[in-house]
Design a protein around this motif. Sequence first.
Motif, PDB file in Angstrom:
ATOM      1  N   THR A  65       0.818  -1.212   0.000  1.00 44.79           N
ATOM      2  CA  THR A  65       0.000   0.000   0.000  1.00 44.79           C
ATOM      3  C   THR A  65       0.855   1.267   0.000  1.00 44.79           C
ATOM      4  OG1 THR A  65      -0.112  -0.088   2.427  1.00 44.79           O
ATOM      5  CG2 THR A  65      -1.946  -1.088   1.182  1.00 44.79           C
TER       6      THR A  65
ATOM      7  N   TYR B  38      -2.028  -0.509   9.102  1.00 42.04           N
ATOM      8  CA  TYR B  38      -3.351   0.096   8.895  1.00 42.04           C
ATOM      9  C   TYR B  38      -3.281   1.618   8.963  1.00 42.04           C
ATOM     10  CZ  TYR B  38      -7.782   1.996  10.652  1.00 42.04           C
ATOM     11  OH  TYR B  38      -8.882   2.787  10.877  1.00 42.04           O
ATOM     12  N   LEU B  39      -2.664   2.161  10.017  1.00 37.41           N
ATOM     13  CA  LEU B  39      -2.593   3.613  10.181  1.00 37.41           C
ATOM     14  C   LEU B  39      -1.781   4.259   9.060  1.00 37.41           C
ATOM     15  CD1 LEU B  39      -2.089   3.791  14.056  1.00 37.41           C
ATOM     16  CD2 LEU B  39      -4.143   4.455  12.766  1.00 37.41           C
TER      17      LEU B  39
ATOM     18  N   SER C  12      -1.323   3.040   6.056  1.00 38.87           N
ATOM     19  CA  SER C  12      -2.021   2.879   4.780  1.00 38.87           C
ATOM     20  C   SER C  12      -3.115   3.922   4.599  1.00 38.87           C
ATOM     21  CB  SER C  12      -2.601   1.463   4.672  1.00 38.87           C
ATOM     22  OG  SER C  12      -1.566   0.506   4.645  1.00 38.87           O
ATOM     23  N   ARG C  13      -3.774   4.305   5.681  1.00 41.89           N
ATOM     24  CA  ARG C  13      -4.764   5.381   5.602  1.00 41.89           C
ATOM     25  C   ARG C  13      -4.127   6.626   4.986  1.00 41.89           C
ATOM     26  NH1 ARG C  13      -6.641   7.763   9.533  1.00 41.89           N
ATOM     27  NH2 ARG C  13      -8.881   7.839   9.165  1.00 41.89           N
TER      28      ARG C  13
ATOM     29  N   LEU D 173      -4.711   8.428   1.076  1.00 40.14           N
ATOM     30  CA  LEU D 173      -5.142   9.829   0.983  1.00 40.14           C
ATOM     31  C   LEU D 173      -4.123  10.686   0.248  1.00 40.14           C
ATOM     32  CD1 LEU D 173      -6.624  10.251   4.571  1.00 40.14           C
ATOM     33  CD2 LEU D 173      -7.902  10.076   2.421  1.00 40.14           C
TER      34      LEU D 173
ATOM     35  N   LEU E 214     -11.241   7.433   1.157  1.00 42.85           N
ATOM     36  CA  LEU E 214     -11.554   6.310   2.032  1.00 42.85           C
ATOM     37  C   LEU E 214     -13.072   6.231   2.205  1.00 42.85           C
ATOM     38  CD1 LEU E 214      -8.750   6.575   4.732  1.00 42.85           C
ATOM     39  CD2 LEU E 214      -8.828   5.127   2.685  1.00 42.85           C
TER      40      LEU E 214
ATOM     41  N   ASP F 199     -13.734   2.796   6.392  1.00 43.71           N
ATOM     42  CA  ASP F 199     -12.562   2.762   7.265  1.00 43.71           C
ATOM     43  C   ASP F 199     -13.008   2.140   8.585  1.00 43.71           C
ATOM     44  OD1 ASP F 199     -10.425   3.211   8.928  1.00 43.71           O
ATOM     45  OD2 ASP F 199     -10.227   5.347   8.476  1.00 43.71           O
TER      46      ASP F 199
ATOM     47  N   LYS G 103     -11.910  -0.183  12.033  1.00 48.08           N
ATOM     48  CA  LYS G 103     -10.874  -0.734  12.902  1.00 48.08           C
ATOM     49  C   LYS G 103     -11.207  -2.140  13.375  1.00 48.08           C
ATOM     50  CE  LYS G 103      -9.380   3.776  14.632  1.00 48.08           C
ATOM     51  NZ  LYS G 103      -9.218   4.639  15.835  1.00 48.08           N
TER      52      LYS G 103
ATOM     53  N   LYS H  54      -8.605  -4.968  10.603  1.00 47.56           N
ATOM     54  CA  LYS H  54      -8.749  -3.620  10.089  1.00 47.56           C
ATOM     55  C   LYS H  54      -9.052  -3.664   8.591  1.00 47.56           C
ATOM     56  CE  LYS H  54      -5.913  -3.795  12.965  1.00 47.56           C
ATOM     57  NZ  LYS H  54      -5.774  -4.617  14.196  1.00 47.56           N
TER      58      LYS H  54
ATOM     59  N   LEU I  31      -9.942  -1.184   4.970  1.00 42.00           N
ATOM     60  CA  LEU I  31     -10.113   0.063   4.226  1.00 42.00           C
ATOM     61  C   LEU I  31     -10.652  -0.237   2.837  1.00 42.00           C
ATOM     62  CD1 LEU I  31      -6.665   1.796   5.002  1.00 42.00           C
ATOM     63  CD2 LEU I  31      -8.876   2.324   6.061  1.00 42.00           C
TER      64      LEU I  31
ATOM     65  N   ALA J 110     -10.631   1.929  -0.360  1.00 46.69           N
ATOM     66  CA  ALA J 110     -10.108   3.170  -0.915  1.00 46.69           C
ATOM     67  C   ALA J 110     -10.526   3.285  -2.370  1.00 46.69           C
ATOM     68  CB  ALA J 110      -8.588   3.187  -0.795  1.00 46.69           C
TER      69      ALA J 110
END
Length: 224
Positions: free
Chosen positions: A136, A164-165, A167-168, A172, A178, A181, A183, A213, A215, A217
């Motif tokens: 990612t 996870y954090l 990749s957010r 973006l 997203l 999203d 958790k 987790k 996402l 996207a």
Amino acid sequence: MRMRHKKWSMPELLGSGYYVEEPEALRGKWKEAFAPSQLHLELGCGKGVFTAAIAASHPEINYLAIDISPDVLGVAKRNIDKEMEAAGRRPENILLAIYDIERIDKILAPGDQVDRIYINFCNPWPKAKHHKRRLTHPRQLKLYQAFLKPGASVYFKTDDDGLYLSSRGYFLSENFELEIDEKNLHQAGLSEDVCNFTTEHELMFSRQGVPIKFLKAVFKGPCL
């Protein structure tokens, strides 16, 4: 842990009828290899538990599943055969290929127009010096953008909080929105297929009480 070498893997893949021995030759031509339909791509399909279930349940969608290991892809082939047999179908909507995902642009081109990418429990590469190897990471997302349709989506699952954090932020920063999203995917009450089809890692971590987790996207299109 590296899978033990399986002598039967390559012979079975070559005899399967849905293994692509030279994926670079199909660059820009993947849709011609299938009946007309959407094209979904799974990066790092592993043992194919997810691949097999979703492809058997959605004959109207074409699936290209990629992994770097011939041994693990051989196991995926057996899982696909088993799932398709149970569904009373032939694996006509799936192709398997061995390839290094860091070089994905060598086998997929803008003309391939992928509708969705699945990235399930990829290596988190926790050390900072290895982050660029994450599937990612912005370096990789730039490669995917070349063959993703505007409005196409990336479905990403992980057990790893750090990945996870990060990749957010990666999504973006690279012109993705997203749309979902979560958790804790299994407590989210989502109705999409992402909840209906699980991987072997997802089952293992869920049994251990580790939240999954997730996402979704959505690619907004190339930057002008």
